[in-house]
Design an enzyme around this catalytic site. Structure first.
Site, PDB file in Angstrom:
ATOM      1  N   LYS A 266       0.864  -1.215  -0.154  1.00 55.10           N
ATOM      2  CA  LYS A 266       0.003   0.170  -0.092  1.00 55.10           C
ATOM      3  C   LYS A 266       0.751   1.018   0.132  1.00 55.10           C
ATOM      4  O   LYS A 266       2.040   1.135   0.440  1.00 55.10           O
ATOM      5  CB  LYS A 266      -0.875   0.184   1.286  1.00 55.10           C
ATOM      6  N   ARG A 340     -10.601 -11.184   1.677  1.00 50.48           N
ATOM      7  CA  ARG A 340     -11.716 -12.129   1.113  1.00 50.48           C
ATOM      8  C   ARG A 340     -10.875 -13.679   1.133  1.00 50.48           C
ATOM      9  O   ARG A 340     -11.669 -14.426   1.341  1.00 50.48           O
ATOM     10  CB  ARG A 340     -12.100 -11.875  -0.194  1.00 50.48           C
TER      11      ARG A 340
HETATM   12  N1  BES Z   1      -8.362  -3.219   3.938  1.00 43.78           N
HETATM   13  C1  BES Z   1      -8.386  -2.902   2.721  1.00 43.78           C
HETATM   14  C2  BES Z   1      -9.579  -2.173   2.531  1.00 43.78           C
HETATM   15  C3  BES Z   1      -9.638  -0.852   3.194  1.00 43.78           C
HETATM   16  C4  BES Z   1      -9.480   0.263   2.551  1.00 43.78           C
HETATM   17  C5  BES Z   1     -10.138  -0.652   4.316  1.00 43.78           C
HETATM   18  C6  BES Z   1      -9.345   1.459   3.191  1.00 43.78           C
HETATM   19  C7  BES Z   1     -10.191   0.435   5.241  1.00 43.78           C
HETATM   20  C8  BES Z   1     -10.009   1.611   4.417  1.00 43.78           C
HETATM   21  C9  BES Z   1      -8.353  -4.187   1.950  1.00 43.78           C
HETATM   22  O1  BES Z   1      -7.822  -5.465   2.296  1.00 43.78           O
HETATM   23  C10 BES Z   1      -7.761  -3.818   0.573  1.00 43.78           C
HETATM   24  O2  BES Z   1      -6.621  -3.471   0.409  1.00 43.78           O
HETATM   25  N2  BES Z   1      -8.564  -3.990  -0.509  1.00 43.78           N
HETATM   26  C11 BES Z   1      -8.125  -3.647  -1.948  1.00 43.78           C
HETATM   27  C12 BES Z   1      -8.417  -4.687  -2.840  1.00 43.78           C
HETATM   28  C13 BES Z   1      -8.115  -4.368  -4.253  1.00 43.78           C
HETATM   29  C14 BES Z   1      -6.564  -4.822  -4.300  1.00 43.78           C
HETATM   30  C15 BES Z   1      -8.659  -5.371  -5.161  1.00 43.78           C
HETATM   31  C16 BES Z   1      -8.706  -2.212  -2.207  1.00 43.78           C
HETATM   32  O3  BES Z   1      -9.953  -2.032  -1.797  1.00 43.78           O
HETATM   33  O4  BES Z   1      -7.947  -1.621  -2.704  1.00 43.78           O
HETATM   34 ZN    ZN Z   2      -5.426  -5.260   1.678  1.00 48.75          ZN
END
Ligand code: BES
Ligand code: ZN
Ligand code: ZN
Length: 488
Positions: A266, A340
């Site tokens: 991230k 997921r």
């Molecule tokens: N934990 C994150 C989602 C999230 C984002 C929670 C902002 C709280 C605030 C999750 O694991 C994630 O990173 N999801 C990705 C999925 C993508 C790579 C398909 C996302 O939403 O960018």
């Molecule tokens: Zn994530």
């Protein structure tokens, strides 16, 4: 909280006591409220003020009078009940700041749910998370005297319930706000075990990484193996002695004690907030603690899916394929779509322990934050009756839910060239995640998936939270368990 519920005022007026008048009905006139409050001091204070509806009044404090008028002034978008919570929250904040020893709340006119809302507001004001501050300043303790008239008996019962709910909310918030160095999967398990130990009727089962691998819960292993903190699954079970509902509700929570994104790292800006990526699991744990304490006559379990998504020489690599608990093979297209993967195990576990209804909660997608923001949680369900219950229970608890579609047209995008599925899908990211989860929902089971990515944690003041965990979902889950009693 110091709380005393009385039929008529018992603490006599003195310098360190204030009166709080709530204007819970719209168009209440000054004079009417005065007569009902029946308090000479208040009457003096109000003398000279013009008679009129209170709708436009903001929280008003008259200096030197020790009378605080709390108007449920309209706040854009909030329901009447939430409005009352906010008013009570602000009242308590003022009273603490001004160090008022006793506040008498004249609530003889309140309905039960209005009283409940006010009480939640007072409780919210007392929350603060200063575990990491070297100089801790305890809150000034305000005593609340609730002048309840003929409602005294029912208000006392409500106050006990609200105290249990609030304890659960505080538990969830504390777990969520604790940094990942101090709250890693094994430590979460310790918390769960302590709670089970002190909550009659609650049992706990833990699985470490070795056990998870042995039983084929490979979502946890895949996500958690890159970290020096090993993954765990912890299942709590509450089986009441007497059950009036034949349903078995299983709450499944995403418990990423930290989400770096893994090798699909991230960006730095969005990372600190990822201490809250275990909000689903914390909310599940908190809710079952309250449900068991309230002795609701329904079978409820909570499955907490705990892992740390970290970078290490054992981290899962993009392109890796694993076999999930239900036998489907999954290609890890993006290591940041890890929630997921652990939830696929949680849903399988829910089926194995006999769920009739599953609610999973997860800070699952950034896409949901962009779709609905921080004030509304999106949810998906395969069952209309459960979906309606979620919305209604949410409304009763001042938590907003919006139903999203499990759009079949996007399901093809989850297919992989080599494996059965991949963990990314269509551009509609929140829907793609929900469709992925649906592949792991046990057959003939009512299921709702709550994506609480926006609502679980706030980085700016939102309603009764300054910064940090909001506790979103705890109350709606408890209410849902109550609601499931009604229809069985
Ligand atoms: N934990 C994150 C989602 C999230 C984002 C929670 C902002 C709280 C605030 C999750 O694991 C994630 O990173 N999801 C990705 C999925 C993508 C790579 C398909 C996302 O939403 O960018
Ligand atoms: Zn994530
Ligand atoms: Zn995550």
């Amino acid at each position: 909280m110091k709380l005393n519920i009385v039929t008529t005022e018992s603490v006599k007026a003195n310098e360190n006591k204030a009166y709080a008048l709530f204007f819970v009905k719209q168009s209440v006139q000054f004079s009417k409220v005065l007569t009902e409050a029946g308090n000479a001091q208040v009457e003096t204070v109000l003398k000279g003020m013009k008679d009129g509806p209170f709708e436009d009044l903001e929280l008003l404090e008259i200096d030197g009078s020790n009378t605080i008028f709390v108007d449920a002034a309209k706040e854009r978008g909030l329901s009447a009940l939430d409005h009352l919570r906010m008013a009570a929250y602000r009242l308590a904040g003022r009273a603490m700041k001004k160090q008022i020893g006793t506040v008498s709340l004249m609530l003889a006119d309140c309905a039960d749910e209005q009283f409940k809302a006010i009480l939640h507001g007072l409780h919210y004001a007392e929350y603060k998370f200063d575990a990491y501050k070297t100089k801790q300043k305890p809150n000034f303790q305000v005593a609340y005297e609730i002048v309840a008239g003929e409602h005294a008996a029912s208000f006392k019962k409500i106050a006990e319930e609200v105290a249990v709910e609030n304890k659960a909310i505080v538990l969830a918030k504390n777990l969520i706000n604790t940094c990942a160095a101090d709250l890693y999967p094994a430590e979460f398990v310790e918390n769960a075990k302590t709670i089970a130990k002190y909550t009659p009727g609650l049992t706990v089962k833990e699985r470490d990484m070795k056990q998870l691998a042995k039983e084929g819960f490979m979502g946890h292993v895949t996500v958690g193996k890159g970290s020096s903190h090993e993954p765990y699954m912890v299942t709590l079970d509450y089986k009441p002695a007497k059950r009036t509902s034949k349903d078995h509700l299983v709450i499944v929570g995403k418990g990423l004690t930290f989400d770096t994104g893994g090798l699909c790292l991230k960006p730095p800006k969005s990372m600190p907030e990822m201490i809250s990526d275990m909000s689903g699991a914390a909310t599940a744990l908190a809710a079952i603690q309250a449900i068991a304490t309230l002795k609701l006559p329904i079978h409820v379990s909570a499955v907490c899916c705990l892992a740390e998504n970290a970078i290490g020489n054992k981290s899962v690599l993009p392109g890796d394929i694993f076999k999930a608990k239900n036998g489907k093979t999954v290609m890890v297209d993006n290591t940041d779509a890890e929630g997921r993967l652990v939830l696929s195990d949680g849903l399988a576990e829910a089926g194995l322990i006999g769920a009739t209804h599953i609610v999973d909660l997860a800070t699952l997608t950034g896409a949901m934050v962009r779709a609905l923001g921080y004030a509304v949680a999106g949810f998906f369900s395969n069952d209309d009756d459960l979906a309606l219950k979620v919305i209604n229970c949410g409304e009763a608890c001042c938590e907003k839910f919006w139903s999203m579609p499990l759009e079949e047209e996007y399901a093809d995008a989850l297919k992989d060239k080599f494996a059965d599925l991949k963990n990314t899908g269509s551009d509609a990211g929140a829907i793609a995640a929900a469709l992925f989860l649906q592949e792991f929902v046990p057959e003939n089971t009512a299921w709702a998936h709550w994506d609480i990515a926006g609502t679980a944690f706030t980085t700016k003041k939102w309603k009764y939270t300054e910064y940090g965990a909001t506790g979103f979902g705890v109350q709606t889950l408890i209410e849902l368990a109550r609601e499931m009693l009604q229809t069985n």
